[in-house]
Structure formats: C-alpha cells, structure tokens
Design a protein around this motif. Sequence first.
Motif, mmCIF file in Angstrom:
data_model
loop_
_atom_site.group_PDB
_atom_site.id
_atom_site.type_symbol
_atom_site.label_atom_id
_atom_site.label_comp_id
_atom_site.label_asym_id
_atom_site.label_seq_id
_atom_site.Cartn_x
_atom_site.Cartn_y
_atom_site.Cartn_z
ATOM 1 N N VAL A 36 1.015 -1.119 -0.038
ATOM 2 C CA VAL A 36 0.147 0.097 -0.132
ATOM 3 C C VAL A 36 0.892 1.218 0.063
ATOM 4 C CG1 VAL A 36 -1.772 1.230 1.409
ATOM 5 C CG2 VAL A 36 -2.012 -1.023 1.036
ATOM 6 N N ALA A 37 1.856 1.142 0.732
ATOM 7 C CA ALA A 37 2.733 2.494 0.970
ATOM 8 C C ALA A 37 3.494 2.679 -0.535
ATOM 9 C CB ALA A 37 3.912 2.334 2.002
ATOM 10 N N MET A 38 3.843 1.482 -1.230
ATOM 11 C CA MET A 38 4.507 1.606 -2.515
ATOM 12 C C MET A 38 3.524 2.084 -3.428
ATOM 13 S SD MET A 38 6.531 -1.873 -2.203
ATOM 14 C CE MET A 38 7.097 -1.893 -4.075
ATOM 15 N N ALA A 39 2.257 1.627 -3.324
ATOM 16 C CA ALA A 39 1.270 2.182 -4.451
ATOM 17 C C ALA A 39 0.918 3.645 -4.004
ATOM 18 C CB ALA A 39 -0.172 1.542 -4.166
ATOM 19 N N TYR A 40 0.920 4.093 -3.098
ATOM 20 C CA TYR A 40 0.977 5.592 -2.844
ATOM 21 C C TYR A 40 2.259 6.426 -3.292
ATOM 22 C CZ TYR A 40 0.245 10.028 -0.355
ATOM 23 O OH TYR A 40 -0.102 11.232 0.037
ATOM 24 N N ASP A 41 3.188 5.653 -3.093
ATOM 25 C CA ASP A 41 4.365 6.190 -3.254
ATOM 26 C C ASP A 41 4.381 6.466 -5.148
ATOM 27 O OD1 ASP A 41 7.404 7.340 -3.376
ATOM 28 O OD2 ASP A 41 7.508 5.421 -4.514
ATOM 29 N N ARG A 42 4.242 5.476 -5.749
ATOM 30 C CA ARG A 42 3.938 5.671 -7.307
ATOM 31 C C ARG A 42 2.947 6.720 -7.534
ATOM 32 N NH1 ARG A 42 8.092 5.617 -9.021
ATOM 33 N NH2 ARG A 42 8.347 6.195 -7.068
ATOM 34 N N TYR A 43 1.733 6.551 -6.808
ATOM 35 C CA TYR A 43 0.754 7.633 -7.201
ATOM 36 C C TYR A 43 1.141 8.936 -6.971
ATOM 37 C CZ TYR A 43 -3.310 10.533 -6.315
ATOM 38 O OH TYR A 43 -4.215 11.534 -6.475
ATOM 39 N N VAL A 44 1.888 9.385 -6.194
ATOM 40 C CA VAL A 44 2.373 10.792 -5.726
ATOM 41 C C VAL A 44 3.483 10.928 -6.915
ATOM 42 C CG1 VAL A 44 3.440 12.171 -4.391
ATOM 43 C CG2 VAL A 44 1.771 10.755 -3.651
#
Length: 190
Positions: free
Chosen positions: A61-69
Amino acid sequence: HTPIYLFLSNLSFSDLCFSSVTMPKLLQDMQSQVPSIPYAGCLTQMYFLLFFGDLESFLLVAMAYDRYVAICKPLLYAMIMNHQYCIQMTLASLLTSLILASVHTSKTFQLSFCHSNVVSQFFCDIPSLLRLSCTDTFINKLLLLLPAIVFSGSCFSFISISYVRILSTVLKVPVKGERGKAFSTCVPHI
C-alpha cells in the motif's frame, strides 16, 4: 528514487523472512519423515507468518501511494514523500502488523485442546488450530474474518484505486516515450 527503494528493501526483507518462517520446519520434516509441529512451535510460526504477511500488504500500500504521488503529483513528490514521512509509513506498517499478529496469536493461545495439540503438518495456521480445539472458537473466527475483510479489502482497494489513477494519468501523456518511462517506474511494484 529513495522512497521506492526504501519500501522495496523493506518488502524484500519481509518477503525473505516470510518464506524463512516455514522453510526450516519443512526441511526438518523432509529429513525426519515426521510432519508434525508442537503447539509452541506452531504459535511461533503462526505469529511470524501473520506478522510478515500483514507487513507485506501494508508495504505494498505504501508503495502504491509512492507511485501515485510520483506519477500523478510529480511537482509535489519531494515535499509529500520526504524521508520522515516514508519512515513513518514504514513504522506504521510494522506497528499495525505487530498488533494484528499479536492479537491473533494471543487469542489462539487461549484455546484449549481435548486430545492432541500436535498439528500433523509442517505449516501451522489459524484454521488448523481452530479445528483441533474443543472450546468455542466463534470469537477467534470473528477475529480472523473481520480484520481480513477490513484490512485486506482496504489494502486491495487502495492499491487498485492508486493504479487506476496512475493508468489514467499515464494515458493522458501525449508522448509515447514518456508513457513507457512512467510505466517503468511502476514495474518493481507490480
């Protein structure tokens, strides 16, 4: 590049530990030809399986948020995904995993067994212990089901929504080469 590598290194370590939880017992069982695990070993194995499994989910989830940003808000990336925030996200993942694994293990530890307390397999999980128990396991089943629905469902939803937004943002990029570059930053996570 730093935040994604921080998350990737933590995910790699978690994945290594996750697979290492059952491997020693599997190798021992293959050598001795006696596939069983004592109760204390079962609880220990179950705790670490739950901990590292939950940790992987939260790190994804943290990685998905990182890629989203990084893709959808590139000008704000350095400000949003600063080192302190990444450490906080990693620590929150660790703490949440620790709490969830502790709750499941402590509730399972409270079960009593009428006959045998030896699981006849190398892999120990909550359902196999619930089947061996002679006490009421309704609360255990509820504690197994509700967090699975809430946390797994929210993790899956958050990751899916992030990547749908990433995909829609990347498809709006007019230059094909830039699209490939944007997609390549998501490949380690996918």
